[in-house]
Design a protein around this motif. Structure first.
Motif, PDB file in Angstrom:
ATOM      1  N   VAL A 145       0.902  -1.039  -0.013  1.00  0.00           N
ATOM      2  CA  VAL A 145       0.087  -0.028  -0.033  1.00  0.00           C
ATOM      3  C   VAL A 145       0.858   1.138  -0.048  1.00  0.00           C
ATOM      4  O   VAL A 145       0.747   2.123  -0.740  1.00  0.00           O
ATOM      5  CB  VAL A 145      -0.938  -0.051   1.157  1.00  0.00           C
ATOM      6  N   VAL A 146       1.986   1.252   0.596  1.00  0.00           N
ATOM      7  CA  VAL A 146       2.781   2.502   0.851  1.00  0.00           C
ATOM      8  C   VAL A 146       3.275   2.861  -0.321  1.00  0.00           C
ATOM      9  O   VAL A 146       3.330   4.159  -0.860  1.00  0.00           O
ATOM     10  CB  VAL A 146       3.900   2.439   2.080  1.00  0.00           C
ATOM     11  N   ALA A 147       3.813   1.828  -1.016  1.00  0.00           N
ATOM     12  CA  ALA A 147       4.550   1.943  -2.510  1.00  0.00           C
ATOM     13  C   ALA A 147       3.440   2.546  -3.467  1.00  0.00           C
ATOM     14  O   ALA A 147       3.695   3.479  -4.326  1.00  0.00           O
ATOM     15  CB  ALA A 147       5.096   0.648  -2.877  1.00  0.00           C
ATOM     16  N   ILE A 148       2.268   1.941  -3.527  1.00  0.00           N
ATOM     17  CA  ILE A 148       1.169   2.293  -4.297  1.00  0.00           C
ATOM     18  C   ILE A 148       0.947   3.811  -4.085  1.00  0.00           C
ATOM     19  O   ILE A 148       0.755   4.626  -4.919  1.00  0.00           O
ATOM     20  CB  ILE A 148       0.080   1.457  -4.143  1.00  0.00           C
ATOM     21  N   ALA A 149       0.561   4.104  -2.873  1.00  0.00           N
ATOM     22  CA  ALA A 149       0.122   5.460  -2.455  1.00  0.00           C
ATOM     23  C   ALA A 149       1.345   6.637  -2.560  1.00  0.00           C
ATOM     24  O   ALA A 149       1.093   7.605  -3.267  1.00  0.00           O
ATOM     25  CB  ALA A 149      -0.135   5.526  -0.634  1.00  0.00           C
ATOM     26  N   ALA A 150       2.604   6.224  -2.600  1.00  0.00           N
ATOM     27  CA  ALA A 150       3.718   7.117  -2.784  1.00  0.00           C
ATOM     28  C   ALA A 150       3.580   7.468  -4.402  1.00  0.00           C
ATOM     29  O   ALA A 150       3.731   8.539  -4.793  1.00  0.00           O
ATOM     30  CB  ALA A 150       5.108   6.346  -2.280  1.00  0.00           C
ATOM     31  N   ASP A 151       3.540   6.312  -5.092  1.00  0.00           N
ATOM     32  CA  ASP A 151       3.506   6.615  -6.553  1.00  0.00           C
ATOM     33  C   ASP A 151       2.288   7.592  -7.008  1.00  0.00           C
ATOM     34  O   ASP A 151       2.537   8.414  -7.965  1.00  0.00           O
ATOM     35  CB  ASP A 151       3.353   5.132  -7.394  1.00  0.00           C
ATOM     36  N   ILE A 152       0.994   7.209  -6.426  1.00  0.00           N
ATOM     37  CA  ILE A 152       0.079   7.909  -6.946  1.00  0.00           C
ATOM     38  C   ILE A 152      -0.034   9.313  -6.360  1.00  0.00           C
ATOM     39  O   ILE A 152      -0.333  10.367  -7.196  1.00  0.00           O
ATOM     40  CB  ILE A 152      -1.526   7.270  -6.444  1.00  0.00           C
ATOM     41  N   ALA A 153       0.367   9.797  -5.083  1.00  0.00           N
ATOM     42  CA  ALA A 153       0.358  10.818  -4.448  1.00  0.00           C
ATOM     43  C   ALA A 153       1.632  11.716  -5.120  1.00  0.00           C
ATOM     44  O   ALA A 153       1.903  12.935  -4.774  1.00  0.00           O
ATOM     45  CB  ALA A 153       0.309  10.691  -3.186  1.00  0.00           C
ATOM     46  N   GLY A 154       2.742  11.092  -5.421  1.00  0.00           N
ATOM     47  CA  GLY A 154       3.684  11.670  -6.116  1.00  0.00           C
ATOM     48  C   GLY A 154       4.856  12.234  -5.042  1.00  0.00           C
ATOM     49  O   GLY A 154       5.397  13.194  -4.782  1.00  0.00           O
ATOM     50  N   VAL A 155       4.839  11.637  -3.945  1.00  0.00           N
ATOM     51  CA  VAL A 155       5.535  11.444  -2.773  1.00  0.00           C
ATOM     52  C   VAL A 155       6.917  10.360  -2.712  1.00  0.00           C
ATOM     53  O   VAL A 155       6.844   9.433  -3.309  1.00  0.00           O
ATOM     54  CB  VAL A 155       5.111  11.428  -1.511  1.00  0.00           C
ATOM     55  N   ALA A 156       7.901  10.903  -2.034  1.00  0.00           N
ATOM     56  CA  ALA A 156       8.955  10.004  -1.765  1.00  0.00           C
ATOM     57  C   ALA A 156       8.574   9.018  -0.905  1.00  0.00           C
ATOM     58  O   ALA A 156       8.032   9.049   0.315  1.00  0.00           O
ATOM     59  CB  ALA A 156      10.161  10.580  -1.088  1.00  0.00           C
ATOM     60  N   GLU A 157       8.926   7.602  -1.215  1.00  0.00           N
ATOM     61  CA  GLU A 157       8.486   6.512  -0.644  1.00  0.00           C
ATOM     62  C   GLU A 157       8.890   6.413   0.767  1.00  0.00           C
ATOM     63  O   GLU A 157       8.523   6.198   1.746  1.00  0.00           O
ATOM     64  CB  GLU A 157       8.621   5.019  -1.223  1.00  0.00           C
ATOM     65  N   GLU A 158      10.415   6.826   0.907  1.00  0.00           N
ATOM     66  CA  GLU A 158      11.155   6.662   2.229  1.00  0.00           C
ATOM     67  C   GLU A 158      10.645   7.628   3.337  1.00  0.00           C
ATOM     68  O   GLU A 158      10.312   7.482   4.466  1.00  0.00           O
ATOM     69  CB  GLU A 158      12.645   6.923   1.692  1.00  0.00           C
ATOM     70  N   ARG A 159      10.259   8.899   2.767  1.00  0.00           N
ATOM     71  CA  ARG A 159       9.623   9.990   3.547  1.00  0.00           C
ATOM     72  C   ARG A 159       8.095   9.329   3.826  1.00  0.00           C
ATOM     73  O   ARG A 159       7.815   9.661   5.137  1.00  0.00           O
ATOM     74  CB  ARG A 159       9.547  11.074   2.961  1.00  0.00           C
ATOM     75  N   LEU A 160       7.393   8.901   3.048  1.00  0.00           N
ATOM     76  CA  LEU A 160       6.011   8.334   3.440  1.00  0.00           C
ATOM     77  C   LEU A 160       6.221   7.228   4.438  1.00  0.00           C
ATOM     78  O   LEU A 160       5.470   7.386   5.420  1.00  0.00           O
ATOM     79  CB  LEU A 160       5.505   7.734   2.088  1.00  0.00           C
ATOM     80  N   ARG A 161       7.024   6.365   4.460  1.00  0.00           N
ATOM     81  CA  ARG A 161       7.308   5.459   5.337  1.00  0.00           C
ATOM     82  C   ARG A 161       7.530   6.002   6.774  1.00  0.00           C
ATOM     83  O   ARG A 161       7.195   5.319   7.959  1.00  0.00           O
ATOM     84  CB  ARG A 161       8.185   4.201   4.953  1.00  0.00           C
ATOM     85  N   ALA A 162       8.409   7.086   6.827  1.00  0.00           N
ATOM     86  CA  ALA A 162       8.659   7.666   8.180  1.00  0.00           C
ATOM     87  C   ALA A 162       7.437   8.299   8.621  1.00  0.00           C
ATOM     88  O   ALA A 162       7.218   8.122   9.931  1.00  0.00           O
ATOM     89  CB  ALA A 162       9.757   8.730   7.754  1.00  0.00           C
ATOM     90  N   TRP A 163       6.565   8.895   7.840  1.00  0.00           N
ATOM     91  CA  TRP A 163       5.342   9.537   8.169  1.00  0.00           C
ATOM     92  C   TRP A 163       4.320   8.420   8.772  1.00  0.00           C
ATOM     93  O   TRP A 163       3.738   8.513   9.643  1.00  0.00           O
ATOM     94  CB  TRP A 163       4.756  10.449   7.367  1.00  0.00           C
ATOM     95  N   VAL A 164       4.345   7.044   8.113  1.00  0.00           N
ATOM     96  CA  VAL A 164       3.393   6.065   8.456  1.00  0.00           C
ATOM     97  C   VAL A 164       4.038   5.613   9.958  1.00  0.00           C
ATOM     98  O   VAL A 164       3.106   5.271  10.780  1.00  0.00           O
ATOM     99  CB  VAL A 164       3.529   4.837   7.442  1.00  0.00           C
TER     100      VAL A 164
END
Length: 270
Positions: free
Chosen positions: A243-262
């Motif tokens: 889910v995180v990888a999919i969301a990062a791609d759609i929302a146009g955000v860095a996956e590493e930063r998204l995982r940190a926020w998660v």
């Protein structure tokens, strides 16, 4: 949350006037009220389900009064910004008085919240796309409460009661690790447009496939945080999917930063 309310006379007069205009122009409206709360976690929530003005419209005394009201209500200002991006319903009126903040907005149909929908039937692209539109957008007001402070308060609270359904207060070691991650995120944080409460109850269906975001928290932050909160909420529905990888791609955000926020949002039980 929409309540049964006794409206102040001046508010009711404004609502009646705007609703008459709505009927004339064929635009359905809904009324939302939000009353400022004072909690131990400094939660600023003058929430609403609201939208924005068309920038092509002339600047009038009505528009000036409306914008001044938004400036006094951070959540309303966020809702206006979301509407400008097409991520929230259009706002027709913002009224701030001693009773709270009142907003008149387009009624979104069918308006079914994601919390009452099987997420597996929702196209992730439609779900996360409104958040993608928030990328690099500035905070709507020059001085707003910060989602960082709100999260830090939650992570430091050993007796937190406002928890994500089905959870309990995170163990101390988990919260301490999340605080360290939050400190890292702060280093290059630029306050911007942030919904602040992208939970499944605040994401509603508009038409057959669109999703709109309502009831923002009224904070400045990062839209990546919103993507993280939504990722947590839908993760179980997409078991086996990244889910995180999919969301990062759609929302146009860095996956590493998204995982940190998660990690931070999960420990804060958002």
């Amino acid at each position: 949350m929409t309540d049964q309310l006794a409206l102040p006379a001046d508010v009711l007069a404004n609502i009646q006037r705007r609703c008459q205009m709505s009927r004339t122009h064929g635009q359905p409206m809904s009324l939302k009220s939000s009353k400022p709360s004072a909690s131990a976690t400094k939660r600023h929530r003058a929430a609403s389900s609201q939208p924005a003005t068309d920038s092509s419209q002339p600047w009038t005394p009505q528009t000036a009064r409306w914008c001044c009201a938004a400036a006094r209500a951070p959540a309303a200002a966020v809702a206006v910004a979301l509407a400008d991006l097409g991520a929230g319903p259009r706002i027709h009126e913002i009224i701030v008085d001693d009773h709270g903040t009142w907003t008149v907005a387009d009624r979104v149909r069918p308006g079914t919240p994601l919390s009452r929908t099987d997420p597996t039937t929702v196209n992730p692209q439609k779900l996360f796309a409104p958040l993608a539109s928030m990328r690099d957008q500035p905070a709507p007001l020059p001085s707003m409460p910060s989602v960082l402070d709100w999260l830090r308060d939650r992570l430091e609270d050993d007796s937190l009661t406002d928890l994500r359904p089905g959870t309990s207060v995170a163990p101390l070691h988990e919260r301490q690790a999340a605080l360290a991650v939050l400190d890292d995120l702060v280093r290059d944080h630029v306050p911007g447009l942030c919904h602040g409460d992208a939970s499944s109850g605040n994401i509603i269906a508009s038409g057959n496939s669109r999703r709109m975001y309502i009831d923002p928290r009224g904070v400045a932050g990062e839209h990546v945080y919103d993507v993280a909160v939504l990722s947590i909420r839908v993760a179980q529905a997409y078991a086996g999917a990244e889910v995180v990888a999919i969301a990062a791609d759609i929302a146009g955000v860095a996956e590493e930063r998204l995982r940190a926020w998660v990690q931070v949002a999960s420990a804060a039980r958002v």
